[in-house]
Write a protein that holds these residues in place. Structure first.
Motif, PDB file in Angstrom:
ATOM      1  N   THR A 128       0.747  -1.182   0.071  1.00 30.15           N
ATOM      2  CA  THR A 128       0.075  -0.074   0.067  1.00 30.15           C
ATOM      3  C   THR A 128       0.802   1.312   0.097  1.00 30.15           C
ATOM      4  OG1 THR A 128      -1.820  -1.150   1.238  1.00 30.15           O
ATOM      5  CG2 THR A 128      -1.955   1.195   1.057  1.00 30.15           C
ATOM      6  N   LEU A 129       0.646   2.009  -0.992  1.00 28.07           N
ATOM      7  CA  LEU A 129       1.364   3.291  -1.017  1.00 28.07           C
ATOM      8  C   LEU A 129       0.541   4.554  -1.170  1.00 28.07           C
ATOM      9  CD1 LEU A 129       4.518   4.448  -1.131  1.00 28.07           C
ATOM     10  CD2 LEU A 129       4.452   3.777  -3.443  1.00 28.07           C
ATOM     11  N   ASN A 130       0.708   5.738  -0.686  1.00 26.28           N
ATOM     12  CA  ASN A 130       0.008   6.894  -1.153  1.00 26.28           C
ATOM     13  C   ASN A 130       0.909   7.565  -2.237  1.00 26.28           C
ATOM     14  OD1 ASN A 130      -2.105   6.804   0.822  1.00 26.28           O
ATOM     15  ND2 ASN A 130      -0.872   7.614   2.314  1.00 26.28           N
ATOM     16  N   VAL A 131       0.198   7.815  -3.331  1.00 28.51           N
ATOM     17  CA  VAL A 131       0.861   8.371  -4.748  1.00 28.51           C
ATOM     18  C   VAL A 131      -0.016   9.443  -5.126  1.00 28.51           C
ATOM     19  CG1 VAL A 131       2.156   6.260  -4.854  1.00 28.51           C
ATOM     20  CG2 VAL A 131       0.056   6.646  -6.123  1.00 28.51           C
ATOM     21  N   LYS A 132       0.546  10.031  -6.107  1.00 26.67           N
ATOM     22  CA  LYS A 132      -0.217  11.199  -6.809  1.00 26.67           C
ATOM     23  C   LYS A 132      -1.234  10.323  -7.674  1.00 26.67           C
ATOM     24  CE  LYS A 132       3.139  14.439  -6.951  1.00 26.67           C
ATOM     25  NZ  LYS A 132       4.367  14.980  -7.810  1.00 26.67           N
ATOM     26  N   ALA A 133      -2.620  10.960  -7.994  1.00 29.80           N
ATOM     27  CA  ALA A 133      -3.537  10.145  -8.496  1.00 29.80           C
ATOM     28  C   ALA A 133      -3.302  10.102 -10.368  1.00 29.80           C
ATOM     29  CB  ALA A 133      -4.752  10.985  -8.564  1.00 29.80           C
ATOM     30  N   ASN A 134      -2.403  10.842 -10.511  1.00 32.11           N
ATOM     31  CA  ASN A 134      -1.817  10.667 -12.002  1.00 32.11           C
ATOM     32  C   ASN A 134      -0.418  10.318 -12.195  1.00 32.11           C
ATOM     33  OD1 ASN A 134      -0.461  12.860 -10.923  1.00 32.11           O
ATOM     34  ND2 ASN A 134      -0.864  14.353 -12.912  1.00 32.11           N
ATOM     35  N   GLY A 135       0.142   9.700 -10.961  1.00 35.58           N
ATOM     36  CA  GLY A 135       1.447   9.278 -10.938  1.00 35.58           C
ATOM     37  C   GLY A 135       1.670   7.632 -11.465  1.00 35.58           C
ATOM     38  N   ALA A 136       2.818   7.155 -10.926  1.00 35.40           N
ATOM     39  CA  ALA A 136       3.025   5.712 -11.569  1.00 35.40           C
ATOM     40  C   ALA A 136       4.157   5.087 -10.404  1.00 35.40           C
ATOM     41  CB  ALA A 136       3.894   5.810 -12.701  1.00 35.40           C
ATOM     42  N   VAL A 137       4.037   4.027 -10.395  1.00 35.92           N
ATOM     43  CA  VAL A 137       4.762   3.235  -9.477  1.00 35.92           C
ATOM     44  C   VAL A 137       5.726   2.280 -10.159  1.00 35.92           C
ATOM     45  CG1 VAL A 137       3.338   3.212  -7.261  1.00 35.92           C
ATOM     46  CG2 VAL A 137       3.212   1.387  -8.815  1.00 35.92           C
ATOM     47  N   GLN A 138       7.007   2.157  -9.570  1.00 32.77           N
ATOM     48  CA  GLN A 138       8.125   1.504 -10.186  1.00 32.77           C
ATOM     49  C   GLN A 138       8.338   0.114  -9.355  1.00 32.77           C
ATOM     50  OE1 GLN A 138      12.156   3.134 -10.689  1.00 32.77           O
ATOM     51  NE2 GLN A 138      11.801   2.398 -12.832  1.00 32.77           N
ATOM     52  N   VAL A 139       8.468  -0.998  -9.807  1.00 30.07           N
ATOM     53  CA  VAL A 139       8.572  -2.082  -8.909  1.00 30.07           C
ATOM     54  C   VAL A 139       9.771  -2.795  -9.460  1.00 30.07           C
ATOM     55  CG1 VAL A 139       7.824  -4.316  -8.362  1.00 30.07           C
ATOM     56  CG2 VAL A 139       6.070  -2.512  -8.660  1.00 30.07           C
ATOM     57  N   SER A 140      10.798  -2.908  -8.488  1.00 30.44           N
ATOM     58  CA  SER A 140      12.045  -3.598  -8.644  1.00 30.44           C
ATOM     59  C   SER A 140      12.438  -4.664  -7.602  1.00 30.44           C
ATOM     60  CB  SER A 140      13.250  -2.612  -8.895  1.00 30.44           C
ATOM     61  OG  SER A 140      13.407  -2.028  -7.594  1.00 30.44           O
ATOM     62  N   TYR A 141      13.153  -5.778  -8.014  1.00 28.14           N
ATOM     63  CA  TYR A 141      13.519  -6.591  -7.165  1.00 28.14           C
ATOM     64  C   TYR A 141      14.641  -7.337  -7.860  1.00 28.14           C
ATOM     65  CZ  TYR A 141      13.488 -10.416  -4.073  1.00 28.14           C
ATOM     66  OH  TYR A 141      13.699 -11.472  -2.754  1.00 28.14           O
ATOM     67  N   VAL A 142      15.801  -7.677  -7.231  1.00 28.04           N
ATOM     68  CA  VAL A 142      16.848  -8.535  -7.840  1.00 28.04           C
ATOM     69  C   VAL A 142      16.398  -9.816  -8.680  1.00 28.04           C
ATOM     70  CG1 VAL A 142      19.154  -9.667  -7.281  1.00 28.04           C
ATOM     71  CG2 VAL A 142      18.439  -7.711  -6.113  1.00 28.04           C
ATOM     72  N   GLY A 143      16.865  -9.884  -9.788  1.00 30.59           N
ATOM     73  CA  GLY A 143      16.594 -11.009 -10.441  1.00 30.59           C
ATOM     74  C   GLY A 143      15.354 -10.976 -11.302  1.00 30.59           C
ATOM     75  N   TYR A 144      14.687  -9.907 -11.326  1.00 31.16           N
ATOM     76  CA  TYR A 144      13.413  -9.474 -12.184  1.00 31.16           C
ATOM     77  C   TYR A 144      13.429  -8.163 -13.007  1.00 31.16           C
ATOM     78  CZ  TYR A 144      11.288 -13.193  -9.538  1.00 31.16           C
ATOM     79  OH  TYR A 144      11.347 -14.530  -8.873  1.00 31.16           O
ATOM     80  N   LEU A 145      13.019  -7.864 -13.941  1.00 28.56           N
ATOM     81  CA  LEU A 145      13.156  -6.881 -14.811  1.00 28.56           C
ATOM     82  C   LEU A 145      12.234  -5.745 -13.944  1.00 28.56           C
ATOM     83  CD1 LEU A 145      12.461  -8.279 -18.377  1.00 28.56           C
ATOM     84  CD2 LEU A 145      14.494  -7.535 -17.200  1.00 28.56           C
ATOM     85  N   THR A 146      12.587  -4.506 -13.937  1.00 28.03           N
ATOM     86  CA  THR A 146      11.723  -3.348 -13.283  1.00 28.03           C
ATOM     87  C   THR A 146      10.596  -3.257 -14.009  1.00 28.03           C
ATOM     88  OG1 THR A 146      14.012  -2.544 -12.332  1.00 28.03           O
ATOM     89  CG2 THR A 146      12.047  -0.919 -12.542  1.00 28.03           C
ATOM     90  N   GLN A 147       9.405  -3.197 -13.497  1.00 30.69           N
ATOM     91  CA  GLN A 147       8.263  -2.660 -13.967  1.00 30.69           C
ATOM     92  C   GLN A 147       7.762  -1.339 -13.600  1.00 30.69           C
ATOM     93  OE1 GLN A 147       6.555  -4.923 -16.383  1.00 30.69           O
ATOM     94  NE2 GLN A 147       8.798  -5.635 -16.173  1.00 30.69           N
ATOM     95  N   THR A 148       7.035  -0.651 -14.327  1.00 24.60           N
ATOM     96  CA  THR A 148       6.301   0.643 -14.256  1.00 24.60           C
ATOM     97  C   THR A 148       5.033   0.392 -14.447  1.00 24.60           C
ATOM     98  OG1 THR A 148       8.360   1.821 -14.639  1.00 24.60           O
ATOM     99  CG2 THR A 148       6.458   3.086 -14.641  1.00 24.60           C
ATOM    100  N   ALA A 149       4.087   0.735 -13.539  1.00 20.59           N
ATOM    101  CA  ALA A 149       2.771   0.651 -13.686  1.00 20.59           C
ATOM    102  C   ALA A 149       1.824   2.331 -13.499  1.00 20.59           C
ATOM    103  CB  ALA A 149       2.003  -0.134 -12.921  1.00 20.59           C
ATOM    104  N   GLN A 150       1.357   2.641 -14.477  1.00 20.72           N
ATOM    105  CA  GLN A 150       0.562   3.964 -14.351  1.00 20.72           C
ATOM    106  C   GLN A 150      -0.685   3.668 -13.401  1.00 20.72           C
ATOM    107  OE1 GLN A 150       1.391   6.937 -15.530  1.00 20.72           O
ATOM    108  NE2 GLN A 150       3.564   5.603 -16.359  1.00 20.72           N
ATOM    109  N   VAL A 151      -0.876   4.638 -12.457  1.00 23.84           N
ATOM    110  CA  VAL A 151      -1.803   4.571 -11.460  1.00 23.84           C
ATOM    111  C   VAL A 151      -3.196   5.283 -11.974  1.00 23.84           C
ATOM    112  CG1 VAL A 151      -2.570   5.471  -9.135  1.00 23.84           C
ATOM    113  CG2 VAL A 151      -0.438   5.049  -9.614  1.00 23.84           C
TER     114      VAL A 151
END
Length: 135
Positions: A53-76
């Protein structure tokens, strides 16, 4: 006498609480993945179930990363739920488990290997097996 009052108004972008789950390609949760609002230091990590759970700007995006996986960006896009599937990072030249140079199981050129030992000899410091140093 004249009294002037100045009111300053700060405009904040609307923030929303975004909940989501980070999964791998097998739909297994990724525990401890980093989830960060793009362009900020606002972030969290996923829990045991891959949830966050993360408070973000309504028009923002989140970036997900973890070792051994490709970084993903998802628009909110103002949505309260964002689920991410992170594909494994197989790296350049991945061909099903073999090393890129194609030398699985071989020592690097010039590196000593067990084939260079006399029959029955053990490397120094490994008396009796089990990894205990010789006494």
């Amino acid at each position: 006498m004249c009294v002037c009052l100045t009111t300053s108004v700060m405009l904040w972008a609307q923030q929303i609480a975004v909940k989501g789950v980070v999964l791998d390609e097998s739909n297994e949760p990724i525990i401890g993945a980093s989830v960060v609002e793009t362009g900020t230091t606002n972030g969290t990590i996923t829990d045991f179930d891959g949830a966050f759970t993360l408070n973000v700007k309504a028009n923002g995006a989140v970036q997900v990363s973890y070792v051994g996986y490709l970084t993903q960006t998802a628009q909110v896009h103002g949505q309260p739920a964002v689920n991410v599937v992170a594909p494994a990072d197989r790296g350049p030249g991945h061909d099903g488990g073999r090393l890129a140079a194609g030398r699985r199981g071989r020592a690097a050129a010039g590196a000593p290997g067990p084939e260079g030992l006399a029959a029955g000899a053990r490397p120094r410091g490994l008396a009796g097996g089990g990894g205990h140093p010789a006494r």
